[in-house]
Design a protein around this motif. Structure first.
Motif, PDB file in Angstrom:
ATOM      1  N   VAL A 108       0.849  -1.190   0.000  1.00 37.28           N
ATOM      2  CA  VAL A 108       0.000   0.000   0.000  1.00 37.28           C
ATOM      3  C   VAL A 108       0.882   1.237   0.000  1.00 37.28           C
ATOM      4  O   VAL A 108       1.828   1.341   0.793  1.00 37.28           O
ATOM      5  CB  VAL A 108      -0.930   0.017   1.234  1.00 37.28           C
ATOM      6  N   ASP A 109       0.589   2.156  -0.912  1.00 33.23           N
ATOM      7  CA  ASP A 109       1.281   3.448  -0.915  1.00 33.23           C
ATOM      8  C   ASP A 109       0.346   4.497  -1.495  1.00 33.23           C
ATOM      9  O   ASP A 109      -0.821   4.236  -1.751  1.00 33.23           O
ATOM     10  CB  ASP A 109       2.613   3.370  -1.687  1.00 33.23           C
ATOM     11  N   GLY A 110       0.863   5.680  -1.676  1.00 34.97           N
ATOM     12  CA  GLY A 110       0.045   6.759  -2.221  1.00 34.97           C
ATOM     13  C   GLY A 110      -1.068   7.216  -1.298  1.00 34.97           C
ATOM     14  O   GLY A 110      -2.058   7.808  -1.756  1.00 34.97           O
ATOM     15  N   GLU A 111      -0.915   6.944   0.015  1.00 34.61           N
ATOM     16  CA  GLU A 111      -1.943   7.380   0.951  1.00 34.61           C
ATOM     17  C   GLU A 111      -2.028   8.906   0.961  1.00 34.61           C
ATOM     18  O   GLU A 111      -1.024   9.586   1.122  1.00 34.61           O
ATOM     19  CB  GLU A 111      -1.637   6.889   2.366  1.00 34.61           C
ATOM     20  N   LYS A 112      -3.237   9.406   0.769  1.00 36.98           N
ATOM     21  CA  LYS A 112      -3.391  10.862   0.653  1.00 36.98           C
ATOM     22  C   LYS A 112      -4.737  11.292   1.221  1.00 36.98           C
ATOM     23  O   LYS A 112      -5.777  10.730   0.879  1.00 36.98           O
ATOM     24  CB  LYS A 112      -3.295  11.283  -0.816  1.00 36.98           C
ATOM     25  N   ALA A 113      -4.713  12.284   2.095  1.00 34.32           N
ATOM     26  CA  ALA A 113      -5.948  12.823   2.656  1.00 34.32           C
ATOM     27  C   ALA A 113      -6.554  13.816   1.685  1.00 34.32           C
ATOM     28  O   ALA A 113      -5.849  14.555   0.983  1.00 34.32           O
ATOM     29  CB  ALA A 113      -5.670  13.502   3.992  1.00 34.32           C
ATOM     30  N   GLU A 114      -7.874  13.845   1.639  1.00 36.46           N
ATOM     31  CA  GLU A 114      -8.566  14.834   0.817  1.00 36.46           C
ATOM     32  C   GLU A 114      -8.347  16.233   1.406  1.00 36.46           C
ATOM     33  O   GLU A 114      -8.442  16.419   2.624  1.00 36.46           O
ATOM     34  CB  GLU A 114     -10.067  14.533   0.771  1.00 36.46           C
ATOM     35  N   PRO A 115      -8.063  17.215   0.561  1.00 39.19           N
ATOM     36  CA  PRO A 115      -7.757  18.555   1.083  1.00 39.19           C
ATOM     37  C   PRO A 115      -8.924  19.224   1.799  1.00 39.19           C
ATOM     38  O   PRO A 115      -8.718  20.162   2.575  1.00 39.19           O
ATOM     39  CB  PRO A 115      -7.346  19.339  -0.169  1.00 39.19           C
ATOM     40  N   THR A 116     -10.153  18.741   1.549  1.00 36.74           N
ATOM     41  CA  THR A 116     -11.311  19.365   2.202  1.00 36.74           C
ATOM     42  C   THR A 116     -12.058  18.381   3.103  1.00 36.74           C
ATOM     43  O   THR A 116     -13.135  18.696   3.589  1.00 36.74           O
ATOM     44  CB  THR A 116     -12.290  19.924   1.150  1.00 36.74           C
ATOM     45  N   GLY A 117     -11.492  17.186   3.312  1.00 30.10           N
ATOM     46  CA  GLY A 117     -12.168  16.182   4.122  1.00 30.10           C
ATOM     47  C   GLY A 117     -11.799  16.270   5.587  1.00 30.10           C
ATOM     48  O   GLY A 117     -11.050  17.153   6.028  1.00 30.10           O
ATOM     49  N   ALA A 118     -12.304  15.287   6.368  1.00 28.65           N
ATOM     50  CA  ALA A 118     -12.084  15.272   7.813  1.00 28.65           C
ATOM     51  C   ALA A 118     -10.624  15.054   8.179  1.00 28.65           C
ATOM     52  O   ALA A 118     -10.204  15.408   9.282  1.00 28.65           O
ATOM     53  CB  ALA A 118     -12.946  14.181   8.447  1.00 28.65           C
ATOM     54  N   LEU A 119      -9.832  14.476   7.239  1.00 30.49           N
ATOM     55  CA  LEU A 119      -8.416  14.216   7.512  1.00 30.49           C
ATOM     56  C   LEU A 119      -7.497  15.215   6.820  1.00 30.49           C
ATOM     57  O   LEU A 119      -6.287  14.998   6.745  1.00 30.49           O
ATOM     58  CB  LEU A 119      -8.054  12.793   7.059  1.00 30.49           C
ATOM     59  N   ALA A 120      -8.038  16.304   6.337  1.00 35.75           N
ATOM     60  CA  ALA A 120      -7.257  17.301   5.585  1.00 35.75           C
ATOM     61  C   ALA A 120      -6.032  17.758   6.366  1.00 35.75           C
ATOM     62  O   ALA A 120      -6.105  18.045   7.565  1.00 35.75           O
ATOM     63  CB  ALA A 120      -8.129  18.511   5.256  1.00 35.75           C
ATOM     64  N   GLY A 121      -4.881  17.757   5.680  1.00 38.90           N
ATOM     65  CA  GLY A 121      -3.649  18.233   6.284  1.00 38.90           C
ATOM     66  C   GLY A 121      -2.949  17.225   7.161  1.00 38.90           C
ATOM     67  O   GLY A 121      -1.891  17.532   7.723  1.00 38.90           O
ATOM     68  N   GLN A 122      -3.475  16.005   7.263  1.00 37.73           N
ATOM     69  CA  GLN A 122      -2.870  14.997   8.122  1.00 37.73           C
ATOM     70  C   GLN A 122      -2.184  13.914   7.278  1.00 37.73           C
ATOM     71  O   GLN A 122      -2.544  13.671   6.133  1.00 37.73           O
ATOM     72  CB  GLN A 122      -3.937  14.367   9.026  1.00 37.73           C
ATOM     73  N   ARG A 123      -1.190  13.277   7.880  1.00 36.01           N
ATOM     74  CA  ARG A 123      -0.409  12.254   7.190  1.00 36.01           C
ATOM     75  C   ARG A 123      -0.992  10.875   7.497  1.00 36.01           C
ATOM     76  O   ARG A 123      -1.101  10.474   8.645  1.00 36.01           O
ATOM     77  CB  ARG A 123       1.062  12.327   7.630  1.00 36.01           C
ATOM     78  N   ILE A 124      -1.349  10.136   6.430  1.00 37.59           N
ATOM     79  CA  ILE A 124      -2.004   8.839   6.572  1.00 37.59           C
ATOM     80  C   ILE A 124      -1.025   7.725   6.214  1.00 37.59           C
ATOM     81  O   ILE A 124      -0.249   7.851   5.252  1.00 37.59           O
ATOM     82  CB  ILE A 124      -3.245   8.749   5.667  1.00 37.59           C
ATOM     83  N   GLY A 125      -1.066   6.636   6.954  1.00 36.26           N
ATOM     84  CA  GLY A 125      -0.246   5.469   6.656  1.00 36.26           C
ATOM     85  C   GLY A 125      -1.065   4.198   6.786  1.00 36.26           C
ATOM     86  O   GLY A 125      -1.930   4.094   7.654  1.00 36.26           O
ATOM     87  N   VAL A 126      -0.796   3.227   5.893  1.00 41.03           N
ATOM     88  CA  VAL A 126      -1.472   1.920   5.941  1.00 41.03           C
ATOM     89  C   VAL A 126      -0.419   0.837   5.749  1.00 41.03           C
ATOM     90  O   VAL A 126       0.354   0.880   4.785  1.00 41.03           O
ATOM     91  CB  VAL A 126      -2.563   1.784   4.863  1.00 41.03           C
ATOM     92  N   ASP A 127      -0.384  -0.143   6.648  1.00 43.98           N
ATOM     93  CA  ASP A 127       0.585  -1.225   6.555  1.00 43.98           C
ATOM     94  C   ASP A 127       0.242  -2.199   5.424  1.00 43.98           C
ATOM     95  O   ASP A 127      -0.883  -2.212   4.908  1.00 43.98           O
ATOM     96  CB  ASP A 127       0.645  -2.002   7.874  1.00 43.98           C
ATOM     97  N   THR A 128       1.212  -3.045   5.081  1.00 40.98           N
ATOM     98  CA  THR A 128       1.034  -4.069   4.053  1.00 40.98           C
ATOM     99  C   THR A 128       0.079  -5.155   4.545  1.00 40.98           C
ATOM    100  O   THR A 128       0.194  -5.641   5.667  1.00 40.98           O
ATOM    101  CB  THR A 128       2.385  -4.711   3.699  1.00 40.98           C
ATOM    102  N   ALA A 129      -0.870  -5.534   3.691  1.00 50.04           N
ATOM    103  CA  ALA A 129      -1.777  -6.637   4.005  1.00 50.04           C
ATOM    104  C   ALA A 129      -1.118  -7.954   3.603  1.00 50.04           C
ATOM    105  O   ALA A 129      -0.461  -8.036   2.559  1.00 50.04           O
ATOM    106  CB  ALA A 129      -3.096  -6.469   3.263  1.00 50.04           C
ATOM    107  N   LYS A 130      -1.297  -9.005   4.423  1.00 52.41           N
ATOM    108  CA  LYS A 130      -0.704 -10.309   4.160  1.00 52.41           C
ATOM    109  C   LYS A 130      -1.687 -11.389   4.584  1.00 52.41           C
ATOM    110  O   LYS A 130      -2.408 -11.227   5.561  1.00 52.41           O
ATOM    111  CB  LYS A 130       0.593 -10.487   4.956  1.00 52.41           C
ATOM    112  N   GLY A 131      -1.675 -12.500   3.840  1.00 51.52           N
ATOM    113  CA  GLY A 131      -2.545 -13.590   4.264  1.00 51.52           C
ATOM    114  C   GLY A 131      -2.767 -14.638   3.211  1.00 51.52           C
ATOM    115  O   GLY A 131      -1.984 -14.789   2.265  1.00 51.52           O
TER     116      GLY A 131
END
Length: 216
Positions: free
Chosen positions: A135-158
């Motif tokens: 997972v990469d390219g995590e990006k918050a919407e500039p006008t959403g609830a997470l605007a201006g914050q840095r988002i991270g998501v770990d790799t899924a495995k299974g």
């Protein structure tokens, strides 16, 4: 979701028409060929929607090109390496609108059993294996609830389960339709916002694909 339904109908139509179309073809015997490659297109649709920071989200599906390579130990048993040649783009929504987007790129290794013989025109198969989804390219919407914050998501495995069918056209060429279910069995990936854990990215997607392959 509409694109996913369209591809589903295309797969069903292919499987319904192909046996009749090739019923009289006796030149599809690919015995002795131990390698196969398949290029195709797939749609991935999450089956679970994660809860992030106490809010239930909805994650959209997307399509991407795929590639696979298989080695046949026998005419019935194969080892397949499969992966997305491009990234699946996923939009993350809440009841208040879109809040973020992420890109995921799964790849997997699995063992498969192909029913019938190398001379069979239609060959269903099933498989079990292991996947990881970067997972990469995590990006918050500039006008959403997470605007201006840095988002991270770990790799899924299974674990990954596969079911599909090959329709042999010639000893070399074949058409393929398959469905894969990816279940995160090693612990759901953490979702972080500005470094703090806020939830788990439990997506467990179903991936529906079609493609064209060659044996050699």
């Amino acid at each position: 979701m509409m694109h996913f339904r369209h591809l589903t109908l295309a797969v069903v139509a292919t499987l319904a028409i192909a046996p009749a179309a090739f019923a009289q073809d006796t030149t599809t015997d690919g015995s002795g060929k131990r390698f196969a490659v398949v290029g195709g297109y797939a749609l991935a649709e999450p089956t679970s929607n994660p809860q992030i920071a106490g809010t239930r989200t909805n994650v959209d599906g997307d399509g991407a090109a795929t590639l696979s390579a298989s080695w046949y130990a026998t005419d019935n048993i194969a080892i397949e390496a499969w992966g997305a040649a491009d990234k699946f783009g996923n939009r993350v929504r809440t009841p208040n609108g879109k809040v973020a987007s992420i890109d995921s790129q799964p790849y997997a290794l699995s063992g498969q059993y192909h029913f019938g013989t190398s001379a069979s025109t239609v060959r269903p198969f099933v498989g079990l294996g292991y996947f990881e989804a970067n997972v990469d390219g995590e990006k918050a919407e500039p006008t959403g609830a997470l605007a201006g914050q840095r988002i991270g998501v770990d790799t899924a495995k299974g674990a990954m389960a596969t079911a599909g069918v090959d329709v042999n056209i010639t000893p070399t060429w074949f058409a393929r339709a398959d469905v894969r279910y990816m279940q995160d069995t090693t612990g759901q990936p953490d979702v972080t916002v500005d470094g703090a854990k806020v939830g788990k990215a439990e997506l467990n997607p179903v991936v529906l694909g079609v493609g064209v392959g060659a044996r050699f």
